[in-house]
Write a protein that holds these residues in place. Structure first.
Motif, PDB file in Angstrom:
ATOM      1  N   ASP A 170     -14.312  -0.494   5.983  1.00 58.15           N
ATOM      2  CA  ASP A 170     -13.180   0.167   5.340  1.00 58.15           C
ATOM      3  C   ASP A 170     -13.551   1.596   4.941  1.00 58.15           C
TER       4      ASP A 170
ATOM      5  N   HIS B 208      -9.666  -0.879   7.028  1.00 59.83           N
ATOM      6  CA  HIS B 208      -8.822  -0.923   5.833  1.00 59.83           C
ATOM      7  C   HIS B 208      -7.640  -1.879   5.994  1.00 59.83           C
TER       8      HIS B 208
ATOM      9  N   GLY C 232       0.818  -1.203   0.000  1.00 58.07           N
ATOM     10  CA  GLY C 232       0.000   0.000   0.000  1.00 58.07           C
ATOM     11  C   GLY C 232       0.855   1.257   0.000  1.00 58.07           C
TER      12      GLY C 232
ATOM     13  N   PRO D 186      -8.844   0.752  -2.517  1.00 58.60           N
ATOM     14  CA  PRO D 186      -9.128   2.154  -2.166  1.00 58.60           C
ATOM     15  C   PRO D 186     -10.143   2.765  -3.137  1.00 58.60           C
TER      16      PRO D 186
ATOM     17  N   SER E 152      -4.316  -2.303  -0.874  1.00 60.58           N
ATOM     18  CA  SER E 152      -4.766  -0.935  -1.112  1.00 60.58           C
ATOM     19  C   SER E 152      -4.238  -0.383  -2.437  1.00 60.58           C
TER      20      SER E 152
END
Length: 212
Positions: A151, A177, A25, A122, A98
């Motif tokens: 999330d 998340h 991420g 995301p 992510s």
């Protein structure tokens, strides 16, 4: 001119059935606790995991000087080079945590890629509704998303009315998340990471079986 490749961290598997090229991420690298736990859980399910750092993250690790991720085209170029550098001895899947999952989803047209896995996609920045899903309508391969129900980058409630033909969602009970549930849920982050790995493994099994 090709960019220099960063070192790959490999989790081997006892009876390997596929390889997953896994990106990190935006804020934590390939060797973060989350990435380590996820890779271990995937390896236990016979998926060989190759983790790598994008160049900006590797610079931070090497120098201690943090910087923002570069624009998507450069991240896609770096990820694509990792795909090209991966041996052809195993079925290849790509994915990431992510931001890494978002980059991977933009490479679904790559001829070597069987499918894409995003662990906490995301969908939008927290408290903002600029959706990052335009390319979902033109995916060249299947996209599988393991997402925490809470999330802040895309909750189950926000996504309830949305669906895309090549996207499969798997919801992780009460997860955020980073797949961390609240104590009152009775669940742990480790359990949700394991559930995400099992979803990935089961999806890979179905793809490999369909290809026979």
């Amino acid at each position: 001119m090709p960019l220099p490749l960063t070192k790959v961290l490999i989790n081997t598997a006892a009876a390997v059935k596929a390889r997953l090229l896994l990106a990190h991420g935006a804020g934590a690298g390939a060797d973060s606790c989350f990435m380590q736990q996820l890779a271990q859980q995937l390896a236990e399910r016979n998926i060989e995991v190759w983790r790598f750092n994008f160049a900006y993250m590797q610079r931070f690790i090497d120098t201690g000087k943090r910087s923002l991720p570069p624009k998507m085209p450069l991240l896609q170029t770096e990820f694509s080079q990792q795909i090209n550098n991966s041996p052809a001895d195993l079925p290849l899947f790509v994915g990431g945590k992510s931001m890494g999952g978002r980059v991977a989803s933009m490479l679904s047209q790559h001829s070597n890629v069987k499918a894409v896995f995003a662990f906490g996609y995301p969908f939008h920045a927290p408290k903002k509704l600029n959706w990052r899903t335009e390319h979902f309508a033109t995916l060249a391969s299947l996209l599988f998303i393991a997402q925490g129900e809470r999330d802040s980058f895309g909750t189950r409630d926000e996504l309830a009315a949305m669906q895309w033909s090549d996207v499969t969602m798997h919801w992780l009970t009460d997860g955020d998340h980073d797949f961390k549930p609240r104590v009152k849920s009775g669940l742990t982050q480790q359990q949700l990471i394991a559930a995400a790995a099992q979803f990935c493994s089961r999806s890979i099994d179905e793809i490999l079986l369909a290809a026979k």
